[in-house]
Write a protein that holds these residues in place. Structure first.
Motif, PDB file in Angstrom:
ATOM      1  N   LYS A  46       3.134  -5.771   6.985  1.00 26.37           N
ATOM      2  CA  LYS A  46       3.894  -6.543   6.007  1.00 26.37           C
ATOM      3  C   LYS A  46       3.565  -6.100   4.588  1.00 26.37           C
ATOM      4  O   LYS A  46       4.456  -5.957   3.742  1.00 26.37           O
ATOM      5  N   VAL A  47       2.277  -5.904   4.321  1.00 27.06           N
ATOM      6  CA  VAL A  47       1.856  -5.494   2.975  1.00 27.06           C
ATOM      7  C   VAL A  47       2.470  -4.151   2.622  1.00 27.06           C
ATOM      8  O   VAL A  47       3.003  -3.963   1.519  1.00 27.06           O
ATOM      9  N   LEU A  48       2.405  -3.219   3.544  1.00 30.84           N
ATOM     10  CA  LEU A  48       2.975  -1.896   3.285  1.00 30.84           C
ATOM     11  C   LEU A  48       4.487  -1.977   3.095  1.00 30.84           C
ATOM     12  O   LEU A  48       5.062  -1.279   2.248  1.00 30.84           O
ATOM     13  N   GLU A  49       5.145  -2.844   3.877  1.00 31.33           N
ATOM     14  CA  GLU A  49       6.594  -3.015   3.746  1.00 31.33           C
ATOM     15  C   GLU A  49       6.941  -3.625   2.387  1.00 31.33           C
ATOM     16  O   GLU A  49       7.897  -3.192   1.727  1.00 31.33           O
ATOM     17  N   ARG A  50       6.190  -4.621   1.967  1.00 36.47           N
ATOM     18  CA  ARG A  50       6.437  -5.225   0.648  1.00 36.47           C
ATOM     19  C   ARG A  50       6.234  -4.202  -0.462  1.00 36.47           C
ATOM     20  O   ARG A  50       6.983  -4.169  -1.437  1.00 36.47           O
ATOM     21  N   ASN A  51       5.219  -3.367  -0.303  1.00 35.90           N
ATOM     22  CA  ASN A  51       4.957  -2.371  -1.332  1.00 35.90           C
ATOM     23  C   ASN A  51       6.035  -1.284  -1.383  1.00 35.90           C
ATOM     24  O   ASN A  51       6.125  -0.549  -2.372  1.00 35.90           O
ATOM     25  N   ARG A  52       6.822  -1.187  -0.330  1.00 42.77           N
ATOM     26  CA  ARG A  52       7.937  -0.228  -0.338  1.00 42.77           C
ATOM     27  C   ARG A  52       9.222  -0.827  -0.894  1.00 42.77           C
ATOM     28  O   ARG A  52      10.201  -0.113  -1.112  1.00 42.77           O
ATOM     29  N   ASP A  53       9.235  -2.144  -1.121  1.00 46.03           N
ATOM     30  CA  ASP A  53      10.445  -2.828  -1.584  1.00 46.03           C
ATOM     31  C   ASP A  53      10.561  -2.693  -3.105  1.00 46.03           C
ATOM     32  O   ASP A  53       9.803  -3.304  -3.853  1.00 46.03           O
ATOM     33  N   SER A  54      11.509  -1.913  -3.551  1.00 47.07           N
ATOM     34  CA  SER A  54      11.658  -1.637  -4.990  1.00 47.07           C
ATOM     35  C   SER A  54      12.064  -2.873  -5.786  1.00 47.07           C
ATOM     36  O   SER A  54      11.901  -2.914  -7.002  1.00 47.07           O
ATOM     37  N   LYS A  55      12.574  -3.892  -5.102  1.00 49.45           N
ATOM     38  CA  LYS A  55      12.959  -5.117  -5.803  1.00 49.45           C
ATOM     39  C   LYS A  55      11.743  -5.941  -6.218  1.00 49.45           C
ATOM     40  O   LYS A  55      11.839  -6.778  -7.117  1.00 49.45           O
ATOM     41  N   LEU A  56      10.641  -5.722  -5.557  1.00 46.07           N
ATOM     42  CA  LEU A  56       9.423  -6.478  -5.862  1.00 46.07           C
ATOM     43  C   LEU A  56       8.612  -5.715  -6.909  1.00 46.07           C
ATOM     44  O   LEU A  56       7.692  -4.957  -6.592  1.00 46.07           O
ATOM     45  N   LYS A  57       8.964  -5.928  -8.167  1.00 45.01           N
ATOM     46  CA  LYS A  57       8.379  -5.135  -9.245  1.00 45.01           C
ATOM     47  C   LYS A  57       6.893  -5.381  -9.436  1.00 45.01           C
ATOM     48  O   LYS A  57       6.151  -4.504  -9.899  1.00 45.01           O
ATOM     49  N   ASN A  58       6.445  -6.604  -9.100  1.00 43.66           N
ATOM     50  CA  ASN A  58       5.036  -6.915  -9.316  1.00 43.66           C
ATOM     51  C   ASN A  58       4.113  -6.303  -8.270  1.00 43.66           C
ATOM     52  O   ASN A  58       2.895  -6.388  -8.401  1.00 43.66           O
ATOM     53  N   TRP A  78       3.801  -3.195  -7.828  1.00 47.09           N
ATOM     54  CA  TRP A  78       3.274  -1.967  -8.414  1.00 47.09           C
ATOM     55  C   TRP A  78       2.989  -2.103  -9.896  1.00 47.09           C
ATOM     56  O   TRP A  78       2.027  -1.527 -10.394  1.00 47.09           O
ATOM     57  N   GLY A  79       3.827  -2.877 -10.613  1.00 49.75           N
ATOM     58  CA  GLY A  79       3.687  -2.957 -12.057  1.00 49.75           C
ATOM     59  C   GLY A  79       4.048  -1.642 -12.729  1.00 49.75           C
ATOM     60  O   GLY A  79       4.396  -0.645 -12.068  1.00 49.75           O
ATOM     61  N   LEU A  80       3.954  -1.626 -14.031  1.00 54.67           N
ATOM     62  CA  LEU A  80       4.270  -0.402 -14.767  1.00 54.67           C
ATOM     63  C   LEU A  80       3.215   0.677 -14.560  1.00 54.67           C
ATOM     64  O   LEU A  80       3.482   1.856 -14.790  1.00 54.67           O
ATOM     65  N   ILE A  81       2.009   0.275 -14.115  1.00 55.12           N
ATOM     66  CA  ILE A  81       0.958   1.280 -13.922  1.00 55.12           C
ATOM     67  C   ILE A  81       1.118   2.007 -12.578  1.00 55.12           C
ATOM     68  O   ILE A  81       0.365   2.942 -12.283  1.00 55.12           O
ATOM     69  N   LYS A  82       2.060   1.536 -11.745  1.00 49.69           N
ATOM     70  CA  LYS A  82       2.366   2.195 -10.463  1.00 49.69           C
ATOM     71  C   LYS A  82       1.154   2.199  -9.517  1.00 49.69           C
ATOM     72  O   LYS A  82       0.817   3.211  -8.904  1.00 49.69           O
ATOM     73  N   MET A  83       0.532   1.031  -9.397  1.00 46.82           N
ATOM     74  CA  MET A  83      -0.575   0.870  -8.463  1.00 46.82           C
ATOM     75  C   MET A  83      -0.177  -0.161  -7.421  1.00 46.82           C
ATOM     76  O   MET A  83       0.042  -1.329  -7.752  1.00 46.82           O
ATOM     77  N   PRO A  84      -0.052   0.223  -6.135  1.00 52.56           N
ATOM     78  CA  PRO A  84       0.365  -0.746  -5.120  1.00 52.56           C
ATOM     79  C   PRO A  84      -0.694  -1.825  -4.929  1.00 52.56           C
ATOM     80  O   PRO A  84      -1.897  -1.550  -4.999  1.00 52.56           O
ATOM     81  N   TYR A  85      -0.241  -3.052  -4.665  1.00 50.92           N
ATOM     82  CA  TYR A  85      -1.187  -4.138  -4.455  1.00 50.92           C
ATOM     83  C   TYR A  85      -1.687  -4.093  -3.012  1.00 50.92           C
ATOM     84  O   TYR A  85      -0.957  -4.389  -2.069  1.00 50.92           O
ATOM     85  N   LYS A  86      -2.962  -3.705  -2.844  1.00 50.44           N
ATOM     86  CA  LYS A  86      -3.533  -3.588  -1.501  1.00 50.44           C
ATOM     87  C   LYS A  86      -4.895  -4.270  -1.393  1.00 50.44           C
ATOM     88  O   LYS A  86      -5.638  -4.027  -0.443  1.00 50.44           O
ATOM     89  N   LEU A  87      -5.223  -5.137  -2.340  1.00 50.67           N
ATOM     90  CA  LEU A  87      -6.529  -5.785  -2.297  1.00 50.67           C
ATOM     91  C   LEU A  87      -6.647  -6.742  -1.115  1.00 50.67           C
ATOM     92  O   LEU A  87      -7.757  -7.070  -0.694  1.00 50.67           O
ATOM     93  N   LEU A  88      -5.520  -7.197  -0.579  1.00 53.42           N
ATOM     94  CA  LEU A  88      -5.536  -8.067   0.600  1.00 53.42           C
ATOM     95  C   LEU A  88      -4.883  -7.378   1.801  1.00 53.42           C
ATOM     96  O   LEU A  88      -4.339  -8.019   2.685  1.00 53.42           O
ATOM     97  N   HIS A  89      -4.965  -6.063   1.811  1.00 59.27           N
ATOM     98  CA  HIS A  89      -4.532  -5.267   2.967  1.00 59.27           C
ATOM     99  C   HIS A  89      -5.732  -5.179   3.909  1.00 59.27           C
ATOM    100  O   HIS A  89      -6.730  -4.537   3.580  1.00 59.27           O
ATOM    101  N   PRO A  90      -5.688  -5.847   5.077  1.00 57.81           N
ATOM    102  CA  PRO A  90      -6.900  -5.945   5.906  1.00 57.81           C
ATOM    103  C   PRO A  90      -7.500  -4.610   6.321  1.00 57.81           C
ATOM    104  O   PRO A  90      -8.715  -4.453   6.360  1.00 57.81           O
ATOM    105  N   ASP A  91      -6.643  -3.627   6.675  1.00 56.73           N
ATOM    106  CA  ASP A  91      -7.130  -2.308   7.080  1.00 56.73           C
ATOM    107  C   ASP A  91      -8.082  -2.401   8.265  1.00 56.73           C
ATOM    108  O   ASP A  91      -9.088  -1.703   8.331  1.00 56.73           O
ATOM    109  N   VAL A  92      -7.763  -3.302   9.201  1.00 58.00           N
ATOM    110  CA  VAL A  92      -8.677  -3.600  10.301  1.00 58.00           C
ATOM    111  C   VAL A  92      -8.764  -2.462  11.311  1.00 58.00           C
ATOM    112  O   VAL A  92      -9.718  -2.375  12.089  1.00 58.00           O
TER     113      VAL A  92
END
Length: 839
Positions: free
Chosen positions: A791-803, A805-819
């Protein structure tokens, strides 16, 4: 064999002789065992200097009121191996017991060796091939120091009322031994858990400037309790790696070595830059290029030994012994922070300013505005009404689209005194508007600041966003003050207080009141890994008088006092994620939802990902508790759980004992909500506020930790200085080179994942509990976390969700479990969610 080992085994020889004499009268059965032991490189394993006896879980010895106890068997036939520098030896034993002995439920191990060793695990096998596992993971010290043997219980869990009679007395004795009597100075080998106030932050021996109030135990300075050491409260010196923590709470040798290496590397980065800066006339950065040079490959022109001499003043000898001249003074740099990796100027934009409140280092402070104007505010409706993208003010308020980042009221009592400490502190309010694309547009910043250091007069000023010219430059200065406020709040409250400090009393209460055989102890144990040790190091390095927080944050010597003031607002029930989001008007309460809340707008990266992780944790906890607790009465009648909860409320968080919001721990819902909240705090919440630090704060202009100038007012000399060169004024407002680079070094250390982390959805061993049903439920939990990853990876691929990545182009993955990742994954940022507050 040494004499101690020979003495230990003599009992076995006598036993075998006796068995041979009586073999016609009695038939014996064999129980075999395997013991996996770590020991320090260069030191021998314990071998026959360690002996084992096993307790029956089914047959009671009427003379001791405990399970029948076998004869001793020595560790033999050791087979060694080496992994990542760690010496591991697997020993085998054979024990002969009477047929009616029953199944083993515990064993006692005695170490007559000269050195401690780390017992990873043990497995005992009965004649009918029943394997009984023991997940030990504990240090065993020489008996000449401890004066007593160590008891370990099998991985089978029992509620107190269900404990086999043969193990009841052992269970009580073990818990009693862990509590101690609250006196004496703790030694390295003591396994004792007790409580203490924070009376070790000051250092009066160094003078009155190093006196700090005791935190905890008073109405004026309430605080969670820490682990008691028995060491004198007054201390001298710098970093102390030997502050007592119970042995089972300490870093592994491998992790400690890696932590030391990270500290040394970051310190070298800091000192190399400082040495390079000695030739400069100004203590301020002279250009943005100079700041970017911190991350460049330029070889520093540093005299041989210069940096090492400086290190001697900051680091103890035990650290310096582990680093060579070459590794310090070689060509070295800070890694490039992500905030300037793709676009070196994006951090200055208002959209990025708002983005970091939703997906940055501290996405926990922003909240929906309920009442306008905020109490005591000078912001007027006319200041913002024209800037609401076509909505009227009333429409924007009615649609919950005006937000506030508040760092104002709690700072007011401290401003004048902080001003006297050489910084220019402001208390800030920032209003923002939620646009149709879910980005946040800043509307106004209100700054309140002291007129002088001689009296308590304060002045407030409202600044508005601007696109160009002088007003834009002034607006940038105002945003820097907001960032400094948020940086201090993040470190002292969101990070230290709300994760590190509040969890420690839960750890102490768990060790003191819940047997290792208790299912809740088994559930919580991985979520406590290394927390007490990192907190002890923090008391020596970060939060102490003259420590890094006081050196870098604008709050200075008032830092921990401010943290205490904000603990007055802390409520455990509001640490539950849904409660927090609803309170901040970032979500709506939804009793029908599995999470209990529905996010207000889906492009709130922290909130959306967090709710998914919360739901997964809650489902796992409910499944776990449903297996052991059949109804509410089974919770109320659980004597250990009731003692645990009482001690947390009345002792560990004793300054909050009279609060009515504590649950009564009388239902399964009370228990599951409490455990879900605790696991959430220790794992995902800490990951969200810790591991993004370097990505954002590694670049001081983006998140300065203090401001050395106020926003200048027209008609003053400061304003003339500002007009002459706005960029230089901004750079002079930033922390001095020393504080800035020290802050970067700290962010680098704290943001690194270490090699021996165990992550959410993982356990250090597959045999952590002897219940296949629980293991299946845990696999279900792991599968749900893998779904969240997708889900996290899918959200990060959604261009409509600007927040995302932000303008700095850093995907939000701090709560990506990576289990799915197992093993070494050291590095900075977004490596997964560790189980515990371990860095």
């Amino acid at each position: 064999m040494d004499m101690d080992g020979h003495h230990l085994c003599s009992g076995m020889e006598e036993f075998f002789s006796s068995r041979r004499r009586n073999r016609l009268d009695k038939q014996y059965i064999k129980i075999s065992g395997k013991f996996v032991i770590e020991h320090s490189p260069g030191l021998s394993g314990p071998g026959k200097s360690a002996s084992v006896q096993i307790y029956s879980s089914t047959e009671l010895d009427p003379n001791t009121s405990k399970g029948k106890l076998s004869q001793k068997a020595c560790l033999t036939r050791g087979k060694g191996s080496k992994k990542d520098g760690t010496e591991v030896t697997t020993y085998k034993i054979k024990l002969y017991v009477e047929p009616e002995f029953g199944n083993p439920g515990a064993f006692v191990i005695e170490n007559n060796h000269n050195h401690r060793f780390f017992l990873q695990s043990a497995t005992l096998e009965t004649p009918d091939k029943l394997a009984i596992h023991f997940d030990c993971r504990s240090w065993v010290y020489p008996i000449k120091k401890t004066k007593t043997s160590r008891v370990f219980f099998s991985n089978t869990c029992y509620l107190p009322s269900q404990t086999p009679p043969a193990l009841v007395e052992l269970r009580k004795e073990e818990l009693q031994s862990l509590r101690g009597d609250g006196t004496g100075e703790r030694q390295e080998w003591d396994r004792i858990y007790d409580y203490q106030v924070y009376d070790d932050l000051g250092n009066p021996d160094k003078g009155p400037d190093y006196v700090r109030p005791v935190l905890g135990g008073s109405v004026s300075h309430p605080y969670p309790r820490r682990g008691r050491t028995g060491h004198p409260a007054t201390k001298t010196g710098s970093i102390n790696l030997n502050t007592y923590v119970p042995p089972d709470e300490r870093f592994s040798p491998k992790k400690l070595s890696e932590f030391i290496a990270n500290v040394i590397q970051a310190t070298a980065h800091f000192l190399l830059y400082e040495a390079k800066s000695l030739s400069r006339d100004s203590s301020s950065f002279e250009s943005f290029d100079e700041i970017r040079d911190l991350y460049s490959e330029n070889r520093s022109q540093v005299k041989k030994g210069q940096v090492r001499e400086k290190m001697k003043k900051l680091l103890p000898n035990e650290l310096l012994k582990q680093v060579s001249h070459a590794s310090i003074e070689d060509h070295i740099k800070f890694p490039l922070p992500h905030v300037i990796r793709e676009n070196e100027w994006a951090w200055k934009e208002d959209e990025e300013f708002g983005h970091q409140m939703l997906a940055g280092t501290n996405p926990l402070r922003i909240r929906g505005l309920k009442i306008f104007p905020p109490r005591g505010s000078y912001i007027k409706k006319s200041d913002i009404a024209h800037n609401l993208d076509g909505l009227s003010f009333e429409q924007a308020m009615g649609q919950w689209r005006i937000f506030i980042l508040g760092h104002h009221d709690y700072l007011l009592p401290f401003l004048t005194e902080m001003n006297s400490e050489g910084v220019c502190p402001c208390a800030s309010r920032t209003l923002l508007f939620l646009r149709n694309d879910a980005t946040l547009k800043p509307l106004a910043i209100e700054l309140t600041y002291p007129v002088s250091s001689d009296d308590n007069e304060l002045r407030s000023r409202v600044l508005l966003p601007a696109k160009e010219g002088t007003d834009r430059a002034l607006w940038q200065l105002a945003k820097a003050h907001v960032a400094a406020n948020d940086s201090a709040y993040h470190q002292l409250v969101s990070h230290w207080l709300h994760t590190h400090a509040v969890v420690e009393p839960f750890i102490i209460a768990t060790r003191r009141q819940l047997s290792v055989m208790h299912p809740v102890h088994r559930l919580l144990d991985p979520h406590f890994k290394d927390t007490m040790h990192i907190n002890a190091l923090a008391r020596s390095i970060l939060i102490n008088a003259g420590g890094i927080f006081e050196k870098t944050l604008f709050t200075g010597k008032f830092s921990m006092e401010l943290s205490s003031e904000l603990y007055k607002e802390w409520r455990f029930d509001e640490q539950a994620l849904p409660s927090d989001l609803v309170k901040r008007r970032m979500a709506l309460e939804d009793p029908e939802s599995r999470a209990g809340a529905e996010i207000l707008f889906i492009d709130y990266p922290y909130g959306l990902d967090a709710l998914d992780v919360w739901k997964a944790i809650k489902t796992w906890v409910e499944d776990f508790c449903d297996f052991f607790y059949k109804d509410d009465d089974s919770v109320k009648s659980d004597t250990e759980i009731q003692a645990w909860w009482s001690e947390i409320r009345n002792v560990g968080h004793g300054d909050k004992r009279n609060e009515t919001w504590w649950c009564q721990m009388s239902t399964k819902m009370d228990l599951t909500e409490t455990l879900t909240t605790l696991i959430w705090i220790a794992s995902a919440l800490h990951a969200a506020v810790n591991f993004g630090q370097y990505a954002y704060a590694g670049f001081p202009p983006n998140r300065p930790t203090q401001c050395r100038k106020f926003v200048p007012e027209e008609g003053t000399m400061e304003f003339a200085e500002f007009l002459k060169d706005p960029d230089k004024y901004f750079l002079n407002m930033l922390p001095e080179r020393f504080q800035a680079t020290l802050g970067i070094a700290l962010a680098e250390v704290l943001s690194r994942h270490t090699c021996d982390e165990v992550y959410l959805g993982q356990r250090p061993t597959s045999e952590w509990i002897d219940s296949n049903e629980i293991k299946q439920k845990f696999e279900k939990f792991k599968a749900s976390l893998q779904e969240i990853e997708n889900k996290v990876l899918e959200r990060n691929r959604d261009s409509k969700l600007k927040n995302r990545w932000g303008l700095i182009k850093m995907p939000y993955k701090l709560l990506h479990p990576d289990v799915t990742k197992v093993g070494y994954r050291a590095g900075i940022t977004a490596k997964g969610i560790p189980n515990s507050v371990s860095i």
